[in-house]
Design an enzyme around this catalytic site. Structure first.
Site, PDB file in Angstrom:
ATOM      1  N   HIS A 180       4.411 -72.163  48.537  1.00  0.00           N
ATOM      2  CA  HIS A 180       4.682 -73.589  48.410  1.00  0.00           C
ATOM      3  C   HIS A 180       5.116 -73.866  46.984  1.00  0.00           C
ATOM      4  CE1 HIS A 180       4.166 -77.913  48.698  1.00  0.00           C
ATOM      5  NE2 HIS A 180       4.131 -77.751  49.999  1.00  0.00           N
ATOM      6  N   ASP A 235       2.169 -75.041  57.460  1.00  0.00           N
ATOM      7  CA  ASP A 235       2.806 -74.610  58.697  1.00  0.00           C
ATOM      8  C   ASP A 235       2.267 -73.305  59.238  1.00  0.00           C
ATOM      9  OD1 ASP A 235       4.418 -76.698  59.347  1.00  0.00           O
ATOM     10  OD2 ASP A 235       5.927 -76.140  57.863  1.00  0.00           O
TER      11      ASP A 235
HETATM   12  N1  ACO Z   1       6.735 -64.619  51.097  1.00  0.00           N
HETATM   13  C1  ACO Z   1       6.983 -63.704  50.148  1.00  0.00           C
HETATM   14  N2  ACO Z   1       7.301 -63.991  48.884  1.00  0.00           N
HETATM   15  C2  ACO Z   1       7.390 -65.291  48.565  1.00  0.00           C
HETATM   16  C3  ACO Z   1       7.146 -66.303  49.507  1.00  0.00           C
HETATM   17  C4  ACO Z   1       6.796 -65.924  50.795  1.00  0.00           C
HETATM   18  N3  ACO Z   1       6.577 -66.830  51.754  1.00  0.00           N
HETATM   19  N4  ACO Z   1       7.306 -67.497  48.908  1.00  0.00           N
HETATM   20  C5  ACO Z   1       7.636 -67.250  47.633  1.00  0.00           C
HETATM   21  N5  ACO Z   1       7.717 -65.911  47.426  1.00  0.00           N
HETATM   22  C6  ACO Z   1       8.044 -65.228  46.185  1.00  0.00           C
HETATM   23  C7  ACO Z   1       9.566 -65.170  46.024  1.00  0.00           C
HETATM   24  O1  ACO Z   1      10.118 -64.019  46.637  1.00  0.00           O
HETATM   25  C8  ACO Z   1       9.681 -65.151  44.521  1.00  0.00           C
HETATM   26  O2  ACO Z   1       9.357 -63.841  44.068  1.00  0.00           O
HETATM   27  P1  ACO Z   1      10.069 -63.214  42.772  1.00  0.00           P
HETATM   28  O3  ACO Z   1       9.647 -64.099  41.630  1.00  0.00           O
HETATM   29  O4  ACO Z   1       9.517 -61.845  42.706  1.00  0.00           O
HETATM   30  O5  ACO Z   1      11.540 -63.272  43.041  1.00  0.00           O
HETATM   31  C9  ACO Z   1       8.573 -66.082  44.063  1.00  0.00           C
HETATM   32  O6  ACO Z   1       7.583 -66.027  45.098  1.00  0.00           O
HETATM   33  C10 ACO Z   1       9.039 -67.510  43.913  1.00  0.00           C
HETATM   34  O7  ACO Z   1       9.699 -67.880  45.091  1.00  0.00           O
HETATM   35  P2  ACO Z   1      10.653 -69.132  45.249  1.00  0.00           P
HETATM   36  O8  ACO Z   1      11.319 -69.090  46.577  1.00  0.00           O
HETATM   37  O9  ACO Z   1      11.512 -69.286  44.042  1.00  0.00           O
HETATM   38  O10 ACO Z   1       9.599 -70.301  45.177  1.00  0.00           O
HETATM   39  P3  ACO Z   1       9.781 -71.730  45.697  1.00  0.00           P
HETATM   40  O11 ACO Z   1       8.828 -72.566  44.959  1.00  0.00           O
HETATM   41  O12 ACO Z   1      11.191 -72.154  45.706  1.00  0.00           O
HETATM   42  O13 ACO Z   1       9.308 -71.508  47.220  1.00  0.00           O
HETATM   43  C11 ACO Z   1       9.100 -72.008  49.464  1.00  0.00           C
HETATM   44  C12 ACO Z   1       8.744 -72.393  48.033  1.00  0.00           C
HETATM   45  C13 ACO Z   1      10.594 -72.311  49.710  1.00  0.00           C
HETATM   46  C14 ACO Z   1       8.277 -72.852  50.420  1.00  0.00           C
HETATM   47  C15 ACO Z   1       8.831 -70.508  49.691  1.00  0.00           C
HETATM   48  O14 ACO Z   1       7.493 -70.205  49.390  1.00  0.00           O
HETATM   49  C16 ACO Z   1       9.180 -70.056  51.102  1.00  0.00           C
HETATM   50  O15 ACO Z   1      10.358 -69.819  51.394  1.00  0.00           O
HETATM   51  N6  ACO Z   1       8.158 -69.908  52.008  1.00  0.00           N
HETATM   52  C17 ACO Z   1       8.384 -69.506  53.353  1.00  0.00           C
HETATM   53  C18 ACO Z   1       8.891 -70.680  54.192  1.00  0.00           C
HETATM   54  C19 ACO Z   1       7.800 -71.671  54.460  1.00  0.00           C
HETATM   55  O16 ACO Z   1       6.685 -71.338  54.869  1.00  0.00           O
HETATM   56  N7  ACO Z   1       8.150 -72.960  54.283  1.00  0.00           N
HETATM   57  C20 ACO Z   1       7.233 -74.083  54.509  1.00  0.00           C
HETATM   58  C21 ACO Z   1       6.857 -74.706  53.219  1.00  0.00           C
HETATM   59  S1  ACO Z   1       5.710 -75.973  53.441  1.00  0.00           S
HETATM   60  C22 ACO Z   1       6.580 -77.238  54.023  1.00  0.00           C
HETATM   61  O17 ACO Z   1       7.729 -77.433  53.825  1.00  0.00           O
HETATM   62  C23 ACO Z   1       5.873 -78.203  54.885  1.00  0.00           C
END
Ligand code: ACO
Length: 387
Positions: free
Chosen positions: A266, A323
């Site tokens: 998140h 979720d």
């Molecule tokens: N699984 C594995 N690695 C992850 C995940 C995940 N679910 N989420 C973040 N990371 C890692 C990224 O790969 C990245 O790693 P790195 O620094 O080694 O490259 C680091 O954490 C940062 O990730 P970002 O995507 O830049 O972080 P952001 O704050 O943009 O992400 C997000 C938030 C988009 C929700 C992300 O965690 C994600 O895609 N999760 C999966 C989808 C999901 O469950 N969405 C629902 C969110 S809640 C909602 O909207 C109600």
């Protein structure tokens, strides 16, 4: 572009950490896992309130008196029906389309039936808010039925919001425990500060567009797998994993391929999402009471995925989000996976409308800046001279 240019220094991809508005609607502390709506903790609301009461709280900044609650609920109940032309519009959509697209199209069309051009008129504000909260579940249920070749089921005025929605899907009054669980899911999804769909709705609101257009913009943004599509992807992931033994290899392989584990992570929370904690307890209680044979296999698998996922991801501050468990609950309610985001929309419409009302009270058109990285001064080459 010089690195000492202030616009370059201020640039934050995805606007992470950039305040886009002042708001009194909700508050999140991602370090401690605190979420409040209008100052009241989400745990309190999940335990004692209802989605309808929480909606009132979000819209009007206080809990309603009994008389206010009765009037608001009754107004919503009496606006649940949709015009036959909206039903006809839904019938004309492709049967295999995504339900979020159908919802977005029907909500945008609602605005043509109920013009709301003067968005500062309190009457327009009240009735468009009531209509959107009342009609979104009816639209979702109508598309659900029509996709199956079944007739739409008319809403029942004697049922509460969650029970009526489940009734419109199946023509059966649901088990009260299941209806209560859905009501809690709606309460937990109703609002969450400056998330992507709320921001999208606010950008539209800032042009003084009508609330139906605001909500349809937000629905389009919510559809994406990184936002409201995650619950669907979680259940699909659990089905792909299939068994406990496969959990670790599946997750390790995913992470090695630099893919995201759905339902984890998140932008704000660096601890487990407080809503995921409540939903997990809810799912556990529901399955314990409903099933004579122990927890549902999908729920048991979800707990195992969370356990291994925590082990692999907690060092990065990545934990289960709202979720992660909601999809398992929606599946128990009989919903197909592609309808999960529509339930999220049915809840979040309250938050979107609360932000719409807040935005237009003190509006400034959203018009951010960009950092141009393209060329300058290129010559126009006539078509016959291009190679
Ligand atoms: N699984 C594995 N690695 C992850 C995940 C995940 N679910 N989420 C973040 N990371 C890692 C990224 O790969 C990245 O790693 P790195 O620094 O080694 O490259 C680091 O954490 C940062 O990730 P970002 O995507 O830049 O972080 P952001 O704050 O943009 O992400 C997000 C938030 C988009 C929700 C992300 O965690 C994600 O895609 N999760 C999966 C989808 C999901 O469950 N969405 C629902 C969110 S809640 C909602 O909207 C109600």
């Amino acid at each position: 572009m010089a690195m000492n240019d202030p616009s370059v220094q201020a640039f934050s991809p995805g606007l992470a950490g950039v305040p886009a508005a002042k708001s009194k609607i909700s508050f999140v502390d991602g370090q401690t896992g605190l979420l409040e709506y209008r100052g009241i903790r989400i745990e309190e609301l999940a335990a004692h309130s209802s989605f309808m009461e929480t909606t009132y709280l979000l819209l009007y900044d206080r809990l309603p008196t009994k008389a206010e609650m009765d009037r608001f609920s009754s107004d919503v109940v009496h606006h649940r029906r949709i015009k036959y032309r909206i039903t006809d519009l839904i019938k004309c959509l492709p049967e295999h389309g995504h339900p979020m697209d159908a919802l977005q199209a029907a909500v945008a069309a609602l605005g043509m039936f109920y013009p709301a051009r003067n968005v500062l008129d309190p009457e327009v504000q009240y009735w468009s808010t009531v209509r959107l909260i009342a009609k979104v579940p009816t639209i979702i249920a109508a598309y659900y039925r029509l996709q199956r070749g079944d007739e739409q089921i008319q809403p029942r005025d004697d049922l509460d919001h969650a029970s009526n929605f489940l009734y419109m899907l199946t023509e059966t009054v649901p088990n009260p425990m299941i209806a209560k669980a859905l009501d809690t899911c709606l309460t937990l999804h109703a609002e969450h500060t400056m998330n992507a769909s709320t921001f999208s709705g606010m950008v539209t609101a800032s042009t003084l567009a009508d609330p139906y257009t605001v909500v349809s913009s937000a629905i389009g943004t919510l559809k994406g797998p990184l936002h409201g599509g995650a619950a669907q992807e979680v259940v699909e992931m659990l089905e792909a994993i299939g068994s406990r033994e496969n959990v670790r290899p599946y997750l390790e392989q995913k992470l090695a391929a630099k893919e995201k584990v759905m339902g984890f992570g998140h932008r704000i929370y660096k601890v487990k999402d407080p809503r995921a904690i409540i939903l997990q307890q809810l799912a556990r209680q529901l399955f314990a009471r409903l099933s004579r044979h122990g927890p549902s296999p999908l729920y048991a698998l979800a707990e195992e995925v969370e356990r291994v996922g925590e082990e692999l991801l907690q060092a990065k501050g990545i934990h289960a989000n709202v979720d992660f468990y909601s999809g398992v609950l929606y599946q128990t309610m009989g919903l197909d996976t592609d309808f999960f985001p529509t339930v999220f929309a049915m809840a979040r419409v309250s938050g979107w409308l609360a932000h719409w009302l807040e935005q237009i009270q003190d509006n400034r058109l959203f018009r951010p800046d960009q950092i141009y990285e393209g060329a300058h001064g290129r010559a126009y080459v006539p078509l016959n001279q291009r190679t």
